[in-house]
Structure formats: structure tokens, C-alpha cells
Design a protein around this motif. Structure first.
Motif, PDB file in Angstrom:
ATOM      1  N   ASP A 107       7.177  -2.800   2.491  1.00  0.00           N
ATOM      2  CA  ASP A 107       6.138  -3.108   1.938  1.00  0.00           C
ATOM      3  C   ASP A 107       5.206  -2.169   2.419  1.00  0.00           C
ATOM      4  O   ASP A 107       5.180  -1.256   1.016  1.00  0.00           O
ATOM      5  N   SER A 159       1.157  -9.847  10.195  1.00  0.00           N
ATOM      6  CA  SER A 159       1.048  -8.901   9.290  1.00  0.00           C
ATOM      7  C   SER A 159       0.737  -7.453   9.172  1.00  0.00           C
ATOM      8  O   SER A 159       0.910  -6.783   7.532  1.00  0.00           O
ATOM      9  N   THR A 162      -2.624  -6.759  -0.010  1.00  0.00           N
ATOM     10  CA  THR A 162      -2.634  -8.134   0.683  1.00  0.00           C
ATOM     11  C   THR A 162      -1.785  -8.555   0.059  1.00  0.00           C
ATOM     12  O   THR A 162      -1.129  -8.095  -0.711  1.00  0.00           O
ATOM     13  N   LYS A 163      -1.295  -9.672   1.289  1.00  0.00           N
ATOM     14  CA  LYS A 163       0.089 -10.809   0.007  1.00  0.00           C
ATOM     15  C   LYS A 163      -0.818 -11.763  -0.201  1.00  0.00           C
ATOM     16  O   LYS A 163      -2.316 -12.693   0.092  1.00  0.00           O
ATOM     17  N   THR A 176       1.479  -8.100  -2.510  1.00  0.00           N
ATOM     18  CA  THR A 176       3.217  -8.618  -2.442  1.00  0.00           C
ATOM     19  C   THR A 176       2.947  -9.634  -2.093  1.00  0.00           C
ATOM     20  O   THR A 176       2.236 -10.111  -1.464  1.00  0.00           O
ATOM     21  N   THR A 177       4.502 -10.375  -1.908  1.00  0.00           N
ATOM     22  CA  THR A 177       5.038 -12.045  -1.502  1.00  0.00           C
ATOM     23  C   THR A 177       4.399 -11.973   0.343  1.00  0.00           C
ATOM     24  O   THR A 177       4.279 -12.766   1.071  1.00  0.00           O
ATOM     25  N   ASP A 178       4.888 -10.204   1.796  1.00  0.00           N
ATOM     26  CA  ASP A 178       5.110 -10.747   2.368  1.00  0.00           C
ATOM     27  C   ASP A 178       4.522  -9.054   2.848  1.00  0.00           C
ATOM     28  O   ASP A 178       4.576  -8.073   2.026  1.00  0.00           O
ATOM     29  N   LYS A 179       4.213  -8.577   3.584  1.00  0.00           N
ATOM     30  CA  LYS A 179       4.016  -7.270   4.263  1.00  0.00           C
ATOM     31  C   LYS A 179       5.041  -6.845   5.767  1.00  0.00           C
ATOM     32  O   LYS A 179       5.104  -7.627   6.632  1.00  0.00           O
ATOM     33  N   GLN A 197      -5.297 -13.436  -6.015  1.00  0.00           N
ATOM     34  CA  GLN A 197      -5.653 -12.557  -5.048  1.00  0.00           C
ATOM     35  C   GLN A 197      -6.568 -11.633  -5.919  1.00  0.00           C
ATOM     36  O   GLN A 197      -7.703 -11.197  -5.563  1.00  0.00           O
ATOM     37  N   GLY A 254       6.334 -18.216  -1.462  1.00  0.00           N
ATOM     38  CA  GLY A 254       5.460 -17.712  -0.380  1.00  0.00           C
ATOM     39  C   GLY A 254       4.057 -18.003   0.736  1.00  0.00           C
ATOM     40  O   GLY A 254       3.894 -18.940   0.390  1.00  0.00           O
ATOM     41  N   TYR A 255       3.209 -17.269   0.052  1.00  0.00           N
ATOM     42  CA  TYR A 255       1.791 -17.838   0.798  1.00  0.00           C
ATOM     43  C   TYR A 255       0.754 -17.749  -0.403  1.00  0.00           C
ATOM     44  O   TYR A 255       0.957 -17.255  -1.466  1.00  0.00           O
ATOM     45  N   ASP A 257      -6.547  -5.553   3.902  1.00  0.00           N
ATOM     46  CA  ASP A 257      -6.522  -6.958   3.800  1.00  0.00           C
ATOM     47  C   ASP A 257      -7.380  -7.590   3.466  1.00  0.00           C
ATOM     48  O   ASP A 257      -8.413  -7.363   3.159  1.00  0.00           O
TER      49      ASP A 257
END
Length: 190
Positions: A162, A186, A129-130, A155-158, A136, A62-63, A14
Motif C-alpha cells: 500500500d 500501521s 489512512t485506512k 485503503t483497507t490496510d496499510k 473517512q 476491515g477497519y 494518518d
């Protein structure tokens, strides 16, 4: 069966709060926003209000720092009943810009650990990582850690899918991947 350490082919890391500090800067930004909002009304429940807006926005944004900044702006407008000034909105945008441009200084021991793992060539090292792609990628470049990694996955989420995608793209089975991260939700559970 093979011992677990011999089965591992890929170590995924991560990024935020694993390779470098991130969360403390978000909390500091919240505190700075509270100071701005205090000029408009009582802020005793503002952080809860902001969190609710963030959660509502997550499916759309998203994050990450840009998504967080959008939530800061939205919450400040709604919480002040539209009374927040354009100059204060400008201040909030600058707070967000500081988050986007974080130095991403590696945590103690991270660079040395990655260097040793990279030199041993026993494992492939990846970042998984998201967050927002550009933010990032730029943090990873600024961190100086990019040369240690074979691949970067943002990615947008884990979610489990994914993780399966990372395994597919690395040509490994799920049991040949180990994940290093700070988040149970995550990095571990999926």
C-alpha cells in the motif's frame, strides 16, 4: 548522500487519532454497549469477547465504524445467546451511527501546522489512512482540513504494498516519503 530533510518530497498523514481524536469514541461506545449487555448476563469478559469477534471479522469487514458496528451487533447477539431485544439492537445501531458521524475536530495545532506546510509548497501533503471510504471521506470534509492536502489515499490496510502504491501514484521513491501517524503497526513498521 542528501540530508534526509532534503530528500523528502511527500508528507503523508494518518487521519484517525493523528489529525483528530477517534479511539476514545470507540472505547466510549464499548462502555455503552457493556451497559446494554449487563441487562442480559455478567459482562466481566465481554470486552475480550467483543475484541475476538472484531479480529475474526477483520478479514471480511476491515477497519472503521461500520465494521465495528457489525461486530457490536454480532457480539451482542452471540453473548446474549440470542436473547437481546430488537430495541437494544436498535440502540447499538444508533451507537454505531454516532461513530460514523463523528465531528472529526482537528487536534490542537493540526490545522495550523498543515496550513504552514501547505503555504511553504515545499512538500506535497497527502492523507494516507485506512478504513471505510465514505466514512473517512466524510470525516475529512467535516474536519475542514481537506484544502491542505494534494491527494487522499484510503485503503483497507496499510501494508508495504500500500505504501509502494502511494509512492508510485505520487511519482516518488520510498525514501522521498515520510509518514506521520500514531500507530507503530500501521504507520511505521510497513
Amino acid at each position: 548522500s542528501m540530508p534526509i530533510n532534503q530528500a523528502i518530497k511527500v508528507i503523508a498523514f494518518d487521519a484517525d487519532d493523528t489529525l483528530w481524536d477517534n479511539e476514545p469514541y470507540f472505547r466510549q461506545t464499548e462502555d455503552e454497549l457493556c451497559q446494554i449487555m449487563a441487562e442480559y448476563r455478567d459482562i466481566s469478559d465481554f470486552k475480550e469477547y467483543l475484541f475476538g469477534i472484531e479480529m475474526d471479522n477483520m478479514p471480511d469487514y476491515g477497519y472503521g465504524a461500520v465494521a465495528f458496528t457489525m461486530s457490536l451487533i454480532e457480539s451482542s447477539i452471540k453473548y446474549s445467546d440470542g436473547k437481546i431485544s430488537a430495541s437494544d439492537i436498535g440502540r447499538i445501531i444508533e451507537l454505531g451511527r454516532k461513530l460514523v458521524r463523528l465531528s472529526a475536530t482537528p487536534l490542537a495545532g493540526v490545522a495550523e501546522t498543515l496550513k504552514v506546510l501547505h503555504q511553504r509548497c515545499r512538500y506535497q501533503l497527502v492523507v494516507f489512512t485506512k478504513g471505510e471510504l465514505l466514512t473517512q471521506e466524510n470525516k475529512l470534509k467535516r474536519s475542514g482540513l481537506l484544502p491542505y492536502f494534494d491527494r487522499v489515499f484510503i485503503t483497507t490496510d496499510k501494508q508495504p504494498d500500500d505504501y509502494r502504491k502511494v509512492c508510485r501514484e505520487m511519482g516518488i521513491a520510498p525514501e522521498e516519503l515520510v509518514m506521520v501517524g500514531n500507530s507503530l503497526r500501521s504507520d511505521i513498521q510497513p
